[in-house]
Design an enzyme around this catalytic site. Sequence first.
Site, PDB file in Angstrom:
ATOM      1  N   ASP A 194       0.855  -1.190   0.000  1.00 49.84           N
ATOM      2  CA  ASP A 194       0.000   0.000   0.000  1.00 49.84           C
ATOM      3  C   ASP A 194       0.888   1.237   0.000  1.00 49.84           C
ATOM      4  OD1 ASP A 194      -2.752   1.132   0.169  1.00 49.84           O
ATOM      5  OD2 ASP A 194      -1.950   2.018   1.997  1.00 49.84           O
ATOM      6  N   HIS A 219      -5.292   6.702   7.684  1.00 48.89           N
ATOM      7  CA  HIS A 219      -4.823   5.700   6.741  1.00 48.89           C
ATOM      8  C   HIS A 219      -3.295   5.736   6.756  1.00 48.89           C
ATOM      9  CE1 HIS A 219      -8.512   4.574   4.408  1.00 48.89           C
ATOM     10  NE2 HIS A 219      -8.952   5.631   5.085  1.00 48.89           N
TER      11      HIS A 219
END
Length: 240
Positions: free
Chosen positions: A8, A153
Site C-alpha cells: 500500500d 490511513h
Amino acid sequence: MSRLIVLDTETTGLSAENGDRVIELGCVELVNRKLTGNDLHLYFNPERESHEDALRVHGLTTEFLRDKPKFATMARDVVEYLRGAELIIHNAAFDVGFLNKEFELAGLAPLRQYVAEVTDTLVMAKQLFPGKRNSLDALCDRFGVDRSNRTFHGAKLDAQLLADVYINLTRGQDALLIDIDTGENDDAGVVVDVDLRQFTLPVLMATEGELAAHAQVLADLDKASNGKTIFLLQEPKSMA
C-alpha cells in the site's frame, strides 16, 4: 515457495501525472500464506505539499516528511525487496501508477518488470460481492478484521489489514491448501494446492424411496405443528 507482498502507498494527492508523489510505502511479506515479519516500511520526502484532502486521510505533514529520504535514493532497495514476488494491492491501478512514476523519475523500468504478478483485491472483491461496498474498510467489517487502532490511513497498517482481508478473500479458492504439520516445527509443512477445475462433479438425483421418506418427514412435521408449517402454506414455484 509462494512469496506474496501485500503493498500500500500514501501519496500527496490523486494524480501522479500531475506531480503528486509517494510519501509512504508499506509492504507485508507472506510466504506460503504465512506472515514472515520481513516487511518494508518507508517514508519519503515528496518535495511538495500534500493536498488538504489527502492530508486529512493520512495525516503526514510536510514537517514530518522534511527529513525523510527522497524516493529516488531508495528506489533500487524497493525494487530488490519486491523482485520476483506477487503483489497484492487494493485498487492496484492507483498504487502501480504512482510507483511507475517514481521509478521513471529514478531512471528505472516500470514496476511489472520486476515482479511476477499484480493481484488487485478490489477486482476480486467485486467479483465475490457484486453490488456491495468493497473498500478496504468495508471488507474489514465484512470479514471481522479489527481496525479499531486505525485513526489515519497508513501504508503499513493498511497493508497489514489487507493481508488479513486477502487471506479471507482466498480462503474458499486457492486457500484450499492443506497444511500438513509434521510436528517437527511450524515451517515443515507440506502444501497441496487443490484445483477443483480438474473435477467434473456428478449430480445425484433422489430416488423414489428417498422422495417418499422426505414427504413422510414433512407430513410428520406438519402434523406435529397442527397444520401450521410454513413450507406447506406456500404456493409451489413453477419449475418452468
